[in-house]
Each structure stands twice: as C-alpha cells, then as structure tokens.
Design an enzyme around this catalytic site. Sequence first.
Site, mmCIF file in Angstrom:
data_model
loop_
_atom_site.group_PDB
_atom_site.id
_atom_site.type_symbol
_atom_site.label_atom_id
_atom_site.label_comp_id
_atom_site.label_asym_id
_atom_site.label_seq_id
_atom_site.Cartn_x
_atom_site.Cartn_y
_atom_site.Cartn_z
ATOM 1 N N ASP A 158 -17.046 -15.323 -26.554
ATOM 2 C CA ASP A 158 -15.627 -15.334 -26.178
ATOM 3 C C ASP A 158 -14.762 -15.675 -27.390
ATOM 4 O O ASP A 158 -13.800 -14.970 -27.713
ATOM 5 C CB ASP A 158 -15.410 -16.368 -25.062
ATOM 6 C CG ASP A 158 -13.961 -16.442 -24.638
ATOM 7 O OD1 ASP A 158 -13.292 -15.395 -24.601
ATOM 8 O OD2 ASP A 158 -13.482 -17.560 -24.346
ATOM 9 N N ASP B 219 -20.550 -21.708 -36.594
ATOM 10 C CA ASP B 219 -19.414 -22.139 -37.421
ATOM 11 C C ASP B 219 -19.369 -21.326 -38.719
ATOM 12 O O ASP B 219 -18.323 -20.823 -39.139
ATOM 13 C CB ASP B 219 -19.439 -23.657 -37.673
ATOM 14 C CG ASP B 219 -20.815 -24.216 -38.014
ATOM 15 O OD1 ASP B 219 -21.805 -23.449 -37.983
ATOM 16 O OD2 ASP B 219 -20.912 -25.423 -38.321
HETATM 17 C C1 IPM Z 1 -12.333 -13.014 -21.892
HETATM 18 C C2 IPM Z 1 -11.525 -14.128 -21.257
HETATM 19 C C3 IPM Z 1 -12.315 -14.796 -20.161
HETATM 20 C C4 IPM Z 1 -13.624 -15.302 -20.750
HETATM 21 C C5 IPM Z 1 -11.579 -15.948 -19.466
HETATM 22 C C6 IPM Z 1 -10.250 -15.496 -18.960
HETATM 23 C C7 IPM Z 1 -12.395 -16.588 -18.393
HETATM 24 O O1 IPM Z 1 -11.109 -15.048 -22.219
HETATM 25 O O2 IPM Z 1 -12.738 -12.086 -21.183
HETATM 26 O O3 IPM Z 1 -12.564 -13.070 -23.096
HETATM 27 O O4 IPM Z 1 -13.636 -16.322 -21.424
HETATM 28 O O5 IPM Z 1 -14.623 -14.646 -20.533
HETATM 29 MN MN MN Z 2 -11.549 -14.445 -24.222
#
Ligand code: IPM
Ligand code: MN
Length: 341
Positions: free
Chosen positions: A237, A213
């Site tokens: 992500d 965070d």
């Molecule tokens: C990314 C995408 C993917 C992930 C999704 C579509 C599953 O958001 O490559 O960042 O979270 O890895």
């Molecule tokens: Mn992503």
Amino acid sequence: MTHRIAVIAGDGAGPEVIAEARKAVDALGLDLEWNELPWGTEHFHAHGTMMPADALDTARAHDAILLGAVGHPSVPDHITLWGLLLRLRQGLDLYANLRPARLLDGVPSLLSGRPRVDMLFVRENTEGEYSGVGGRAHEGLELEVGIETSVFTRAGVRRVVERAFELAEQRRGVLTSATKSNASRYGYVLWDEVVEEVHASHPDVTVERVLVDALAARMVSNPASLDVVVASNLFGDILTDVAAVLQGGMGMAASASVGAGPIAMFEPVHGSAPDIAGQGIANPLGAIWSAALMLQHLGEDDAHQRLMRAIEAVCRDRVLTRDLGGRATTREVGDAVVARL
Ligand code: IPM
Ligand code: MN
Ligand code: NAD
C-alpha cells in the site's frame, strides 16, 4: 458472450473518474453490460451499511467490478473501508493486487534526470497487516489497549509470491521482495522463507530481498533498478503511493485485484480525493488505465491494447489535468482518450 461489469462508482472523485473510464470502454464497442451498484457512503447513511448483506453474491454474478473510490469525511474511514473495499477483496478472495507504475511520455517526472519508471507491484491483498484481527480492551479507560495483529499464512504468502514469480518471468526476470525481517521476526521471516521455496521452482528469475525502508529510498534514488516488486499488504500500500508519484501523481496509478477465480476488481490506486472532489479536475487516467487492465482480464486483448495506446497518446499530446501541470478537466481528458480511440 456479454461481459457483465459491476460498477461501484463510490464517493467523492470516484464517480467523476469512473464516468470517464466507462465512456472510454463504451467507445470500444464491445459486447458489455454495466450494472451500477449504488454502494458507498450514501448507502451507509440511508441503510446503515456500505453495501447490502448479499453484496458478495451480487458481485459474484459479474465478470468484473470497476470501482472508483470510497471514503467520505462524514463516516469514519475504518467503517467505510471495512464495510466495502476490504470486505470485497477478502470476501471474494482477491489475493493479489497488481499495480503497474510506468511513467508515460509527456507526463512530467518529479525526479531530476527523468529516470525510467516501469515497475509492477504485486501486493498481497487479503491478510498480513490488514487481516482485521485485533481488538480493544478497557475501552475509554486510562489503561485502554488497541491490538492489531498481522497474520501471515504459508499458503497466503505462497500464492501471491507464485503470482509475482510468474509475472517476473513474463517481464525482465527480476523480482524484488520487500521485507522487514530484521525487526519483525515472525511474519516477514516466514515470508522470506516462502520466497526462497518458490524461487526453487523458478530458477530463471533473479530474486533480491530488500528491507522495505531501503526499498523506499531506492524507489526514488534508482527507480530504473526495479521491475517486479512483491510486498505485503501494508508495505505494498505504502510503496505504491510512492510509485504513483514516480509515474506523475496519484491520479495516474491503476490496479487490479485478482484471485484464483474469474471475478476480479479494478480500481485506481487513489482515494476519493475529498479536497478536489466535485470540481471536475480529478485526473481520470488511473481509472481509465484500470479499465484497460479489466479488458485484458476479460480476454479483450485488442481492446486493451487500443485503450492503452489511447492513454499513451493523450499523455504524449499533453492533454493533462492540473495535477500533471496541464489545464484539462476530467471530462476533457476522457474525451481526448475517446477521440484517440
Ligand atoms: C488502496 C487504499 C486502501 C488500502 C485503503 C483505502 C483501505 O489505500 O487501495 O491503496 O490500503 O488497501
Ligand atoms: Mn493506498
Ligand atoms: P487520496 O488518494 O484520496 O488523495 C491524496 C491526494 O491525492 C490528494 O491531494 C488528492 O487530491 C490527490 N488525488 C487523488 N486522486 C486524484 C486524482 N484522480 N487526480 C488528481 N489528484 C488526485 O487519499 P486520502 O486523502 O488519503 O484519502 C481520502 C479518502 O479516500 C479517505 O476516506 C480514504 O480512506 C479513502 N481512500 C479510498 C481508497 C479506495 O477506495 N480505493 C483508496 C485510498 C484512500
């Protein structure tokens, strides 16, 4: 030796940006063979699966995969992504997702004072919060439950952390580990312990542990203080969408999914962008940058450098799509890259 590249253009804006990436690579005149794999949502509607049953073997017969994006409103996202993207990352054991975030000259900064942005995210790519372990019980009933289990293995954490240390050594010798081991006391505590262990064999690297965070806040308040960041699958992500915006927007960000073997997958960080797909306005630079990472992986260092210089020149000359405040179309940006090669 001919490089054999599998292309999964995918859905939505995917094919639009991949066309420009291919054009740029073709302009480099390398000994390279494209093999288009028609996998994605159309394949799902025609055959009931996102890709054929032998997809992993097909993929392994190539040196690299260049992927656009998958995801379409006509199919639930978890079916789409678990049927293709996540299956490829896990099935090919591409355990590290490398995501450079660099604000290039000419690209507008969304932060006042235009602070330096030059980070490299090393995202765990095959386990953690995306292990796919879980289930639902009492389906449809009032007492229904959905369970999603994070899986952190010592070996899985170690290999991605080792990769991050090696990359930190090649850069500024600073590694930031994103964690949440105050509230989550098992997986991320194991993660922290592994970081300490691996640090012992890389004493030249300065490591800091930052709660995720606080790290999200620091990315926008003081991005110049960050260089290599290692993070779990989910944290990586989320943080890399923030990083994408710090480098101009979703359309700028590139990524490489790599493992221990020769095969690797290259894809822009963004998705299929259904809100702008089909209009010819998607920014292709994240896809072209991903193709540049692919060339580096293939050992084509000179071609990699040339393509990166062309991307930088296009940004400096402000041939930009509208997400970056420009007026160029997807194709015009691709043409501008080719012209500078
Ligand atoms: C990314 C995408 C993917 C992930 C999704 C579509 C599953 O958001 O490559 O960042 O979270 O890895
Ligand atoms: Mn992503
Ligand atoms: P998204 O990245 O597709 O779009 C988010 C925002 O960024 C949108 O406003 C979009 O217009 C913009 N954007 C994305 N790419 C752009 C580009 N090249 N140029 C200019 N603007 C761009 O994320 P989302 O809307 O959350 O997801 C859409 C679909 O894509 C969903 O089905 C999702 O599951 C899927 N997805 C796939 C991948 C992948 O295949 N690698 C990655 C992320 C999301």
